[in-house]
Design a protein around this motif. Structure first.
Motif, PDB file in Angstrom:
ATOM      1  N   TYR A  50     119.046  48.809  21.458  1.00 34.24           N
ATOM      2  CA  TYR A  50     118.121  48.657  22.582  1.00 34.24           C
ATOM      3  C   TYR A  50     117.879  49.983  23.315  1.00 34.24           C
ATOM      4  N   PRO A  51     118.935  50.773  23.664  1.00 39.95           N
ATOM      5  CA  PRO A  51     118.664  52.064  24.332  1.00 39.95           C
ATOM      6  C   PRO A  51     117.812  53.005  23.489  1.00 39.95           C
ATOM      7  N   ILE A  52     118.065  53.034  22.166  1.00 42.28           N
ATOM      8  CA  ILE A  52     117.259  53.913  21.314  1.00 42.28           C
ATOM      9  C   ILE A  52     115.806  53.456  21.316  1.00 42.28           C
ATOM     10  N   GLY A  53     115.597  52.160  21.140  1.00 49.43           N
ATOM     11  CA  GLY A  53     114.227  51.646  21.143  1.00 49.43           C
ATOM     12  C   GLY A  53     113.525  51.856  22.471  1.00 49.43           C
ATOM     13  N   TYR A  54     114.244  51.617  23.560  1.00 51.86           N
ATOM     14  CA  TYR A  54     113.630  51.782  24.876  1.00 51.86           C
ATOM     15  C   TYR A  54     113.281  53.244  25.135  1.00 51.86           C
ATOM     16  N   SER A  55     114.190  54.161  24.749  1.00 53.17           N
ATOM     17  CA  SER A  55     113.914  55.588  24.940  1.00 53.17           C
ATOM     18  C   SER A  55     112.710  56.026  24.126  1.00 53.17           C
ATOM     19  N   LEU A  56     112.602  55.505  22.906  1.00 59.13           N
ATOM     20  CA  LEU A  56     111.469  55.863  22.059  1.00 59.13           C
ATOM     21  C   LEU A  56     110.156  55.395  22.685  1.00 59.13           C
ATOM     22  N   VAL A  57     110.144  54.160  23.188  1.00 55.55           N
ATOM     23  CA  VAL A  57     108.923  53.634  23.835  1.00 55.55           C
ATOM     24  C   VAL A  57     108.652  54.402  25.123  1.00 55.55           C
ATOM     25  N   ARG A  58     109.701  54.651  25.909  1.00 58.78           N
ATOM     26  CA  ARG A  58     109.517  55.311  27.208  1.00 58.78           C
ATOM     27  C   ARG A  58     109.033  56.750  27.058  1.00 58.78           C
ATOM     28  N   SER A  59     109.309  57.366  25.921  1.00 56.12           N
ATOM     29  CA  SER A  59     108.876  58.744  25.720  1.00 56.12           C
ATOM     30  C   SER A  59     107.363  58.871  25.563  1.00 56.12           C
ATOM     31  N   PHE A  60     106.695  57.750  25.333  1.00 56.97           N
ATOM     32  CA  PHE A  60     105.232  57.773  25.214  1.00 56.97           C
ATOM     33  C   PHE A  60     104.546  57.258  26.478  1.00 56.97           C
ATOM     34  N   VAL A  61     105.330  57.087  27.548  1.00 47.43           N
ATOM     35  CA  VAL A  61     104.796  56.595  28.822  1.00 47.43           C
ATOM     36  C   VAL A  61     104.914  57.716  29.845  1.00 47.43           C
ATOM     37  N   ASP A  62     103.956  57.774  30.774  1.00 42.83           N
ATOM     38  CA  ASP A  62     104.000  58.836  31.779  1.00 42.83           C
ATOM     39  C   ASP A  62     105.159  58.618  32.747  1.00 42.83           C
ATOM     40  N   ASN A  63     105.369  59.593  33.633  1.00 48.09           N
ATOM     41  CA  ASN A  63     106.532  59.555  34.526  1.00 48.09           C
ATOM     42  C   ASN A  63     106.475  58.406  35.517  1.00 48.09           C
TER      43      ASN A  63
END
Length: 452
Positions: A50-63
């Motif tokens: 879950y942390p890996i997936g969330y970080s991957l998704v969050r890296s394509f979202v603005d701040n």
């Protein structure tokens, strides 16, 4: 049938289990296995997947967390100066920290096999592993302190330096009121020429009593001598208002022991000497008509060592702290591998005339190659995520120069409120770890095939 059984006739072979019963047993076993694996799978999913997936998704979202940023966060990784510095420092860490730690561990493991107190030595070297990164960081922050009276590293460095190049005891000394001296090229020189048979006074002020040389004694006025130039250089200051006479040595005023005095005539030094403990000095007749100079070497600032935590050396200094902690880990693993090395091969090499260095290089090291690979790969993965030591040891003035990706991730995510960029850094760290893990897995599979 009943009569046959009664007569003791053995029964026929049991009928094989049906396909339905076999499926039932297999399903039961799978259910039991899944039941035992379920807690581990839940933890693995919650703490890793879950942390890996969330970080991957969050890296394509603005701040802000509301808009799609595309590849902007990843563009920042290669355009931001602080992130590029962190990446460069991570490369330095990956290259040098595991290599030095493994090399020291190998040397310690091999050498301690030949001494009786090897176990005690291993215990001392391994002991830093019992210290937390936080405690080790605090220890080495003090070790690398710039002040030689606090920092062990600079205390040793200054001690070695002062053995070969003595520091001045008078860095703050300067002429007082109505002094016969004037400034010249970092030192001081008399306003007028001096002559034989004359007693010269060279008063100075500005040296604290606790900084006086050990050989300093009560200053005395030098007596004139025929054919020579005599004089006194001393601390022309007595505590208390209206106490003491200006330009004359008083009982409480110490002499400048070891002060160098040069007689300069037509731009060249014709004679030189050093003041005694009471500040008195004597120059030969060749100094007649010269001006007396106290050269700049008397007033050189004391050597305070190396700026270990400055911008240039902060990363090597922190790597040194890491090696101090992890060399023991490498030593223990390599020593365990060394215990499994066949002694017959080592003895055979010695019988064939090989030197100890040849035995070590051509027999011991190749046989330990699998263990050395395990240690090196483990430390490489470890240093990719180093954070604690850098955060604690590096002072604020040079933390940007010691920056690493894990520290930059923390700063972006929590200090600068840029979770999108922080998530991109986390993904980058994952990508950097994958090749090392893949290499480790391939090596383990290869070893398993060799054993079969």
């Amino acid at each position: 049938m009943a009569s046959a059984a009664a007569a003791g006739t053995p029964p026929g072979p049991a009928a094989p289990p049906s396909a339905k019963s076999r499926k039932s047993v297999t399903g039961t076993r799978r259910a039991v296995a899944a039941l035992f694996l379920l807690p581990a799978l839940v933890l693995l999913g919650a703490l890793v997947v879950y942390p890996i997936g969330y970080s991957l998704v969050r890296s394509f979202v603005d701040n802000s967390g509301h808009g799609f940023a595309g590849g902007d966060n990843y563009k920042t990784l290669f355009s931001d100066d602080s992130i590029r510095t962190a990446f460069k420092n991570n490369v330095i860490w990956v290259v040098f920290a595991p290599t030095v730690s493994t090399a020291l561990g190998l040397v310690f493991a091999v050498l301690t096999e030949r001494v009786r107190w090897g176990t005690a030595f291993k215990l001392v070297v391994f002991m830093p592993m019992a210290i937390s990164m936080l405690a080790a960081g605090i220890i080495f922050r003090l070790v690398y302190d710039q002040d030689p009276h606090k920092g062990v590293a600079n205390a040793v460095w200054v001690g070695v330096h002062d053995t070969f190049a003595q520091s001045s005891a008078f860095p703050n000394a300067h002429p007082g009121r109505e002094s016969p001296l004037v400034a010249q090229q970092g030192g001081f020189i008399t306003k007028a020429a001096v002559h034989t048979g004359q007693s010269v006074t060279l008063p100075l002020v500005g040296v604290a009593p606790d900084q006086m040389p050990d050989g300093a004694k009560r200053a005395v006025a030098a007596r004139p001598e025929p054919g020579k130039i005599t004089g006194t250089t001393w601390q022309d200051f007595t505590r208390g208002k209206g106490v003491g006479r200006l330009g004359v040595p008083d009982p409480s005023e110490p002499g400048y022991a070891g002060m160098r005095i040069e007689a300069v005539q037509d731009g060249r030094v014709v004679a030189s000497t050093k003041a005694a403990g009471d500040g008195t000095f004597t120059l030969p007749a060749s100094a007649d008509g010269a001006r007396l100079r106290l050269p700049a070497s008397n007033f050189r600032e004391p050597y305070n060592g190396v700026s270990w935590l400055g911008p240039t050396l902060v990363t090597p200094a922190i790597i040194g702290a890491y090696v101090w902690m992890w060399a023991g880990f490498a030593m223990v693993l390599i020593a365990a591998g060394l215990a499994g090395v066949p002694r017959e091969l080592l003895e055979a090499a010695r019988v064939d005339g090989a030197t100890e260095w040849q035995v070590f290089r051509k027999v011991t090291v190749p046989l330990l190659a699998p263990v050395l690979a395990v240690v090196t790969v483990t430390l490489m993965i470890n240093v990719l995520k180093v954070f604690d030591l850098v955060y604690i040891i590096a002072p604020g003035s040079s933390q940007a120069d010691a920056n690493v990706l894990a520290l930059e991730l923390y700063r972006r995510g929590f200090a600068e409120d840029q979770p999108g960029v922080a998530s991109a850094i986390a993904v980058l760290l994952l990508v950097l770890v994958i090749p090392v893990m893949a290499f480790n897995i391939r090596r383990l599979r290869r070893e398993r095939e060799v054993r079969r």
